[in-house]
Scaffold this motif. Sequence first.
Motif, short mmCIF file in Angstrom:
data_model
loop_
_atom_site.label_atom_id
_atom_site.label_comp_id
_atom_site.label_asym_id
_atom_site.label_seq_id
_atom_site.Cartn_x
_atom_site.Cartn_y
_atom_site.Cartn_z
N HIS A 102 -6.04 18.53 21.66
CA HIS A 102 -6.12 17.97 20.32
C HIS A 102 -6.91 18.89 19.42
O HIS A 102 -7.99 19.36 19.78
N ALA A 103 -6.38 19.14 18.24
CA ALA A 103 -7.14 19.90 17.26
C ALA A 103 -8.30 19.04 16.78
O ALA A 103 -8.22 17.83 16.76
N PRO A 104 -9.41 19.66 16.38
CA PRO A 104 -10.55 18.87 15.91
C PRO A 104 -10.24 18.18 14.59
O PRO A 104 -9.42 18.64 13.80
N ASP A 105 -10.90 17.04 14.38
CA ASP A 105 -10.77 16.37 13.10
C ASP A 105 -11.32 17.29 12.02
O ASP A 105 -12.34 17.95 12.19
N LEU A 106 -10.65 17.30 10.87
CA LEU A 106 -11.03 18.21 9.80
C LEU A 106 -11.71 17.45 8.68
O LEU A 106 -11.27 16.38 8.27
N ASP A 107 -12.78 18.02 8.22
CA ASP A 107 -13.50 17.42 7.11
C ASP A 107 -12.85 17.89 5.81
O ASP A 107 -13.16 18.94 5.29
N ASP A 131 0.03 15.74 11.94
CA ASP A 131 -0.47 14.92 13.04
C ASP A 131 -1.34 15.73 13.98
O ASP A 131 -2.39 15.26 14.44
N TYR A 132 -0.93 16.95 14.29
CA TYR A 132 -1.72 17.77 15.20
C TYR A 132 -3.10 18.07 14.62
O TYR A 132 -4.12 18.03 15.33
N HIS A 133 -3.15 18.36 13.33
CA HIS A 133 -4.41 18.70 12.68
C HIS A 133 -5.17 17.47 12.19
O HIS A 133 -6.21 17.61 11.53
N ARG A 134 -4.68 16.29 12.52
CA ARG A 134 -5.35 15.03 12.18
C ARG A 134 -5.61 14.93 10.67
O ARG A 134 -6.67 14.47 10.24
N LEU A 135 -4.65 15.36 9.89
CA LEU A 135 -4.74 15.24 8.44
C LEU A 135 -4.10 13.92 8.02
O LEU A 135 -2.89 13.73 8.23
N PRO A 136 -4.85 12.99 7.46
CA PRO A 136 -4.26 11.71 7.05
C PRO A 136 -3.29 11.89 5.89
O PRO A 136 -3.53 12.71 4.99
N TYR A 137 -2.21 11.15 5.91
CA TYR A 137 -1.20 11.28 4.86
C TYR A 137 -0.42 9.98 4.72
O TYR A 137 -0.34 9.19 5.67
N GLU A 138 0.12 9.79 3.54
CA GLU A 138 0.99 8.65 3.29
C GLU A 138 2.44 9.15 3.27
O GLU A 138 2.71 10.29 2.90
N ILE A 139 3.35 8.28 3.65
CA ILE A 139 4.77 8.63 3.68
C ILE A 139 5.52 7.81 2.64
O ILE A 139 5.33 6.60 2.52
N GLY A 335 -0.96 29.71 23.34
CA GLY A 335 -1.93 29.83 24.43
C GLY A 335 -2.35 28.47 24.95
O GLY A 335 -1.52 27.69 25.41
N ASP A 336 -3.63 28.18 24.84
CA ASP A 336 -4.13 26.89 25.31
C ASP A 336 -3.89 25.78 24.29
O ASP A 336 -4.00 24.60 24.62
N GLU A 337 -3.60 26.14 23.06
CA GLU A 337 -3.35 25.17 22.01
C GLU A 337 -2.08 25.58 21.26
O GLU A 337 -1.74 26.76 21.18
N PRO A 338 -1.36 24.60 20.69
CA PRO A 338 -0.14 24.93 19.95
C PRO A 338 -0.45 25.77 18.71
O PRO A 338 -1.47 25.58 18.06
N ASN A 339 0.45 26.71 18.41
CA ASN A 339 0.36 27.40 17.13
C ASN A 339 1.47 26.88 16.22
O ASN A 339 2.14 25.89 16.52
N LEU A 340 1.68 27.52 15.08
CA LEU A 340 2.64 27.01 14.11
C LEU A 340 4.08 27.09 14.62
O LEU A 340 4.93 26.30 14.22
#
Length: 382
Positions: A102-107, A131-139, A335-340
Amino acid sequence: MMAAACARTLGKVGRLVLDTPTCRFTNTAAFVPRISIRCQGRAYGTGGSGFRSRFSLAAPVRGSGRVLGCAFLLGGGFGLYQTIKLTLQHHLAEKEADINIHAPDLDTDLKLTLYQYKTCPFCSKVRAFLDYHRLPYEIVEVNPVMRQEIKWSTYRKVPILMVNGTVQLNDSSVIISALKTYISSKDKTISEILACYPEMKAKNDRGKDVIEFGNKYWVMVHDADADQLYPGKDSRKEEIKWRKWADDWLVHLISPNVYRTPTEALASFDYIVREGKFGSFEGFFAKYFGAAAMWIISKRLKNKHNLQADVRQDLYKAVNDWVAAIGKNKQFMGGDEPNLADLAVFGVLRVMEGLQSFDDMMEHTKVKKWYSRMQKATQHVS
């Protein structure tokens, strides 16, 4: 935290007991448990593996105080060992289940609104990134017939991402690159970053005017940030290569496969109508007439993109090429985490979930393990 609190409490009480004249050891240090627990290559404690304790008395034990004190230390030490053991076992179980992807929550203070069709692969790419970067969004689900939800925009395609209600990002790859630039550097505003992806008018292979965007696969970061973001020698080049591959090739395999037969076309449109934003009449029309039309169009797409008679074979080959490019020694392309690139390929393939083409892909390719890891990595948290 709980194990540390127990250790502090036990230490205080143990010192009080040992300081009494009725309980003395010739080797009190040897009586304290020595613990070593291995956790993903890191050692905790200073002793050997497992639990070891030993003690010797200077003289035969006399008096209830000594017996009580020794029993307290022995029981307390064993209790501490069990506490640490169970706590770390639970921690390891969680890490194994989550595999730390999981990517860290971003401030971030960004307010994001995504205008989309749920079953659009380009929109799915953007959702996978957010979703991966835990960025909240509305649809905002757009009606694909009337498109009233985006009537305010001169850009009439989806996805569209509105940032803080004022800045409009168009094109899935531009949206992803611009947001990745923002969260990687944080020294520019979204508006300033957007200037790095200029809108350009071009003509497609049929001579029709289309809008393209410059640099759309580039994450615009300083050299120091780039070294951290792309530690491998060719990792940046590989990420761009496979992002382009997802847009220029993989995405064109979706329609011919999900509309391969009349039955599959009907099942696909049943899913589209169920998940999309249609009125009752529009839904009926889309399901039956749309399925028939797309089954016919899929044949044209097959010829346009020079696909094999059995389009499944092109899908299988593409997916296996992707898995082979990741290699056996990596969890992800990144690598150990997904890239773009991981997020782009996953976003495209995800739109087939629940359809026959998806089940066939899982059965006849080697993508299952990687795909399962991506599902966990992008699991949406409300």
